[in-house]
Design a protein around this motif. Structure first.
Motif, PDB file in Angstrom:
ATOM      1  N   MET A   1      33.167  10.869  -2.349  1.00 32.70           N
ATOM      2  CA  MET A   1      32.942  12.505  -2.330  1.00 32.70           C
ATOM      3  C   MET A   1      33.321  13.121  -3.576  1.00 32.70           C
ATOM      4  O   MET A   1      32.593  14.010  -4.181  1.00 32.70           O
ATOM      5  CB  MET A   1      34.343  13.013  -1.544  1.00 32.70           C
ATOM      6  N   ALA A   2      33.526  12.375  -4.722  1.00 33.79           N
ATOM      7  CA  ALA A   2      33.629  13.015  -5.683  1.00 33.79           C
ATOM      8  C   ALA A   2      32.178  12.423  -6.448  1.00 33.79           C
ATOM      9  O   ALA A   2      32.083  13.417  -7.137  1.00 33.79           O
ATOM     10  CB  ALA A   2      34.832  12.165  -6.822  1.00 33.79           C
ATOM     11  N   THR A   3      31.511  11.209  -6.346  1.00 29.98           N
ATOM     12  CA  THR A   3      30.389  11.393  -6.687  1.00 29.98           C
ATOM     13  C   THR A   3      29.317  12.070  -5.655  1.00 29.98           C
ATOM     14  O   THR A   3      28.433  11.759  -5.854  1.00 29.98           O
ATOM     15  CB  THR A   3      29.936   9.763  -6.137  1.00 29.98           C
ATOM     16  N   GLY A   4      29.254  12.937  -4.664  1.00 35.21           N
ATOM     17  CA  GLY A   4      28.602  13.479  -3.720  1.00 35.21           C
ATOM     18  C   GLY A   4      27.256  12.107  -2.440  1.00 35.21           C
ATOM     19  O   GLY A   4      26.685  13.069  -2.067  1.00 35.21           O
ATOM     20  N   ILE A   5      27.837  11.563  -3.033  1.00 34.15           N
ATOM     21  CA  ILE A   5      27.589  10.350  -1.284  1.00 34.15           C
ATOM     22  C   ILE A   5      27.945  10.728  -0.318  1.00 34.15           C
ATOM     23  O   ILE A   5      27.208  10.249   0.673  1.00 34.15           O
ATOM     24  CB  ILE A   5      27.841   9.323  -2.565  1.00 34.15           C
ATOM     25  N   ASN A   6      29.286  10.788   0.032  1.00 30.81           N
ATOM     26  CA  ASN A   6      30.065  11.050   1.547  1.00 30.81           C
ATOM     27  C   ASN A   6      29.877   9.937   2.590  1.00 30.81           C
ATOM     28  O   ASN A   6      29.422   9.793   3.522  1.00 30.81           O
ATOM     29  CB  ASN A   6      29.335  12.911   2.094  1.00 30.81           C
TER      30      ASN A   6
ATOM     31  N   GLY B   1       0.688  -1.014  -0.151  1.00 30.91           N
ATOM     32  CA  GLY B   1      -0.369   0.395  -0.161  1.00 30.91           C
ATOM     33  C   GLY B   1       1.069   1.329   0.165  1.00 30.91           C
ATOM     34  O   GLY B   1       0.208   2.140   0.413  1.00 30.91           O
ATOM     35  N   TYR B   2       2.556   1.491  -0.500  1.00 30.16           N
ATOM     36  CA  TYR B   2       3.223   2.060  -1.003  1.00 30.16           C
ATOM     37  C   TYR B   2       3.366   2.659  -1.729  1.00 30.16           C
ATOM     38  O   TYR B   2       3.225   1.882  -2.608  1.00 30.16           O
ATOM     39  CB  TYR B   2       4.685   1.987  -0.196  1.00 30.16           C
ATOM     40  N   THR B   3       2.629   3.689  -1.532  1.00 30.44           N
ATOM     41  CA  THR B   3       2.139   4.710  -2.988  1.00 30.44           C
ATOM     42  C   THR B   3       3.341   6.427  -3.687  1.00 30.44           C
ATOM     43  O   THR B   3       3.880   6.951  -4.352  1.00 30.44           O
ATOM     44  CB  THR B   3       0.944   4.945  -3.688  1.00 30.44           C
ATOM     45  N   ASP B   4       4.045   6.772  -2.159  1.00 30.83           N
ATOM     46  CA  ASP B   4       4.385   7.841  -2.945  1.00 30.83           C
ATOM     47  C   ASP B   4       6.440   7.106  -3.355  1.00 30.83           C
ATOM     48  O   ASP B   4       6.609   5.810  -2.074  1.00 30.83           O
ATOM     49  CB  ASP B   4       4.668   8.999  -1.211  1.00 30.83           C
ATOM     50  N   ALA B   5       6.315   8.008  -3.948  1.00 30.52           N
ATOM     51  CA  ALA B   5       7.617   7.893  -4.503  1.00 30.52           C
ATOM     52  C   ALA B   5       9.034   6.869  -3.660  1.00 30.52           C
ATOM     53  O   ALA B   5       9.727   6.598  -3.641  1.00 30.52           O
ATOM     54  CB  ALA B   5       8.198   8.759  -4.982  1.00 30.52           C
ATOM     55  N   VAL B   6       8.836   8.764  -2.731  1.00 30.59           N
ATOM     56  CA  VAL B   6       9.792   8.750  -1.514  1.00 30.59           C
ATOM     57  C   VAL B   6       9.894   7.080  -0.639  1.00 30.59           C
ATOM     58  O   VAL B   6      11.359   6.763  -0.182  1.00 30.59           O
ATOM     59  CB  VAL B   6       9.843  10.024  -1.110  1.00 30.59           C
ATOM     60  N   SER B   7       8.730   6.676  -0.136  1.00 36.57           N
ATOM     61  CA  SER B   7       8.786   5.961   0.572  1.00 36.57           C
ATOM     62  C   SER B   7       9.466   4.283   0.024  1.00 36.57           C
ATOM     63  O   SER B   7       9.766   3.627   0.216  1.00 36.57           O
ATOM     64  CB  SER B   7       7.231   5.581   0.640  1.00 36.57           C
ATOM     65  N   VAL B   8       8.488   4.426  -1.197  1.00 41.86           N
ATOM     66  CA  VAL B   8       8.783   3.101  -2.796  1.00 41.86           C
ATOM     67  C   VAL B   8      10.107   3.090  -2.703  1.00 41.86           C
ATOM     68  O   VAL B   8      10.609   1.976  -2.525  1.00 41.86           O
ATOM     69  CB  VAL B   8       7.864   2.763  -3.164  1.00 41.86           C
TER      70      VAL B   8
ATOM     71  N   CYS C   1      20.430   3.692  -6.483  1.00 45.36           N
ATOM     72  CA  CYS C   1      18.758   4.213  -6.057  1.00 45.36           C
ATOM     73  C   CYS C   1      18.676   5.832  -5.579  1.00 45.36           C
ATOM     74  O   CYS C   1      17.743   6.062  -6.115  1.00 45.36           O
ATOM     75  CB  CYS C   1      19.020   3.913  -4.324  1.00 45.36           C
ATOM     76  N   PRO C   2      19.274   6.357  -5.067  1.00 45.69           N
ATOM     77  CA  PRO C   2      18.827   7.938  -4.543  1.00 45.69           C
ATOM     78  C   PRO C   2      18.569   8.680  -6.271  1.00 45.69           C
ATOM     79  O   PRO C   2      18.254   9.769  -5.761  1.00 45.69           O
ATOM     80  CB  PRO C   2      19.773   8.847  -3.996  1.00 45.69           C
ATOM     81  N   SER C   3      19.388   8.684  -7.375  1.00 40.93           N
ATOM     82  CA  SER C   3      19.706   9.200  -8.530  1.00 40.93           C
ATOM     83  C   SER C   3      17.827   8.303  -9.513  1.00 40.93           C
ATOM     84  O   SER C   3      16.613   8.451  -9.813  1.00 40.93           O
ATOM     85  CB  SER C   3      20.816   9.093  -8.701  1.00 40.93           C
ATOM     86  N   VAL C   4      19.122   7.099 -10.349  1.00 41.10           N
ATOM     87  CA  VAL C   4      19.006   6.630 -11.156  1.00 41.10           C
ATOM     88  C   VAL C   4      16.894   6.021 -10.955  1.00 41.10           C
ATOM     89  O   VAL C   4      15.962   6.046 -11.485  1.00 41.10           O
ATOM     90  CB  VAL C   4      19.388   6.125 -11.771  1.00 41.10           C
ATOM     91  N   LEU C   5      17.278   5.646 -10.143  1.00 40.56           N
ATOM     92  CA  LEU C   5      15.674   4.636  -9.892  1.00 40.56           C
ATOM     93  C   LEU C   5      15.351   4.888  -9.282  1.00 40.56           C
ATOM     94  O   LEU C   5      13.929   4.814  -9.266  1.00 40.56           O
ATOM     95  CB  LEU C   5      16.612   3.163  -8.781  1.00 40.56           C
ATOM     96  N   TYR C   6      15.334   6.100  -8.174  1.00 42.54           N
ATOM     97  CA  TYR C   6      14.003   7.158  -7.670  1.00 42.54           C
ATOM     98  C   TYR C   6      13.765   7.528  -8.915  1.00 42.54           C
ATOM     99  O   TYR C   6      12.446   8.098  -8.689  1.00 42.54           O
ATOM    100  CB  TYR C   6      14.926   8.297  -6.864  1.00 42.54           C
TER     101      TYR C   6
ATOM    102  N   GLY D   1      17.191   7.104   1.814  1.00 49.27           N
ATOM    103  CA  GLY D   1      16.463   8.059   2.710  1.00 49.27           C
ATOM    104  C   GLY D   1      16.191   8.767   2.752  1.00 49.27           C
ATOM    105  O   GLY D   1      16.251   9.966   3.162  1.00 49.27           O
ATOM    106  N   ALA D   2      17.903   9.202   3.260  1.00 53.63           N
ATOM    107  CA  ALA D   2      18.375  10.141   4.440  1.00 53.63           C
ATOM    108  C   ALA D   2      18.193  11.245   3.178  1.00 53.63           C
ATOM    109  O   ALA D   2      17.081  12.695   3.344  1.00 53.63           O
ATOM    110  CB  ALA D   2      19.645  10.062   5.000  1.00 53.63           C
ATOM    111  N   ALA D   3      18.692  10.383   1.856  1.00 50.41           N
ATOM    112  CA  ALA D   3      18.871  11.728   1.033  1.00 50.41           C
ATOM    113  C   ALA D   3      17.470  12.799   0.327  1.00 50.41           C
ATOM    114  O   ALA D   3      17.368  13.541  -0.082  1.00 50.41           O
ATOM    115  CB  ALA D   3      19.619  11.145  -0.564  1.00 50.41           C
ATOM    116  N   LEU D   4      16.431  11.416   0.421  1.00 52.35           N
ATOM    117  CA  LEU D   4      15.313  11.503  -0.602  1.00 52.35           C
ATOM    118  C   LEU D   4      14.286  12.780   0.692  1.00 52.35           C
ATOM    119  O   LEU D   4      13.232  12.505   0.817  1.00 52.35           O
ATOM    120  CB  LEU D   4      14.548  10.569  -0.907  1.00 52.35           C
TER     121      LEU D   4
END
Lengths: 259, 127
Positions: free
Chosen positions: B24-29, A134-141, A244-249, A158-161
């Protein structure tokens, strides 16, 4: 008399790492006994020992309510030092002694390709599970799916997003489940899935991931395979943190708008 | 003996520095593949024919000692994980982790069958 006991207790807490060595030694001795007497050598003693370690961690967590297993009890605090990242990584590097450079050259490209497929497939399974619940928001998924990659990638993503802390906790749990399953199942299924050569160990590290899971699982299978699998698995975590926090997000965000 | 431990320490630190620099270079720290670099360095050094000291008895003994300490360290690591909260954690996390790991096992299984077939075909050709 009571003073003597409390003095002895303080002494044991101060020498925590030595207490940890004794505890681990006891666990390994018991595991050795079970391996030869009960399973007739079919189950490697280190697999049994790791399983015992996890049970001890469960007991520790149940008693103290802390997050570091048995090492939350001050008498066994040394276990946290002995099993910490420093000594773990140091001994993993030592385990690379005797590894053959030619074996790595042989499977270089295949190992690298397995990294991509491995991160992506684990992410996909995690994302499907999150949506199914039931999770539908992109950040949680994305956060839960990253947790299915490894328990490190989950919280980093998770911290990045800016994900909710319960969702981050869920992602750590997902990664932990994965790691523990890898520890327990690797030695049991190794022969069935053809995990017998350095080449396959590297592919395994790339497809399955999780440094601690792979290193423990392979140690219980065949210690010679540890450096090959672990080397690729460490890059797996790095790849996960990157993708994960880039392309896959962005991909997940796009899919979520379709739901 | 000290050469062995020092080589390990050098590989560890250099690997961590490389991993952190890459992070650091890729910004992930965070450390990306630090141990991986360390392992690679260790393999390169010990496979090098020019470096004779890595074949000496003292070196072998000290590195082998740390190599055998690996399983005890992993047992200690397992004993200090948060297993309790995992058991009482959310079902979604359990399903996500389980699905991911078994799908990965399945992929390895498929790949190893493919590899075995390839090897068998190569053998047939050679015959």
């Amino acid at each position: 008399m009571q003073e003597l006991f409390s003095r002895i207790y303080d002494l044991l807490v101060d020498g925590g790492i030595l207490v940890a060595v004794l505890v681990v030694c006891l666990v390994l001795w018991l595991s050795d006994l079970i391996s030869t007497k009960v399973t007739k050598g079919r189950l490697h003693p280190s697999a049994i020992a790791i399983f015992f370690g996890l049970i001890l961690a469960y007991i520790g967590g149940a008693v103290t309510g802390g997050s570091k297993g048995l090492s939350d009890i001050s008498l066994f605090g040394g276990l946290g030092v002995m099993g910490g990242a420093l000594l773990r990584d140091f001994t993993i590097i030592a385990s690379a002694y005797g590894a053959d450079l030619n074996e790595i050259k042989k499977s270089g490209m295949l190992g690298f390709a397995s990294l991509f497929v491995g991160v992506f497939s684990s992410y996909l399974m995690g994302a499907i599970a999150a949506v199914a619940f039931g999770y539908t928001d992109a950040v949680s998924v994305t956060t839960i799916a990253s947790g299915a990659v490894t328990f490190l990638v989950g919280p980093v993503t998770g911290a990045a997003l800016g994900a909710d802390s319960t969702v981050i906790a869920l992602s750590i749990t997902a990664g932990l489940i994965k790691t523990i399953f890898i520890m327990i199942f690797t030695p049991l299924i190794a022969k069935k899935i053809g995990l017998t050569t350095p080449k396959m160990a590297m592919v395994y590290g790339g497809l399955v991931g999780s440094t601690s899971g792979i290193s423990a699982g392979l140690a219980a299978t065949d210690p010679k395979l540890v450096p090959y699998g672990t080397m690729v698995a460490t890059f797996y975590s790095g790849f996960g943190c990157l993708l994960c926090p880039s392309v896959l997000y962005f991909l997940t965000k796009w899919v979520c708008t379709l739901l | 003996m000290i050469y062995g431990v020092a080589t390990l320490a050098g590989c560890y630190l250099l690997g961590k520095i490389l991993g952190t620099a890459l992070g650091m270079a890729t910004g992930i720290n965070s450390d990306i593949g630090g141990v991986g670099f360390g392992i690679l360095l260790m393999i390169l050094l010990t496979n090098s024919k020019k470096l004779k000291f890595t074949q000496k008895d003292g070196f072998k003994k000290s590195v082998t000692f740390w190599k055998t300490m690996y399983i005890p360290v992993v047992v200690a690591m397992a004993a200090s994980q948060n297993v309790f909260s995992m058991m009482s954690g959310g079902l979604v996390a359990i399903v996500a982790g389980t699905a991911a790991v078994f799908f990965a096992f399945f992929l390895v299984f498929l790949l190893s069958r493919h590899e075995q077939k390839k090897e068998a075909m190569q053998k047939e050709k050679e015959d």
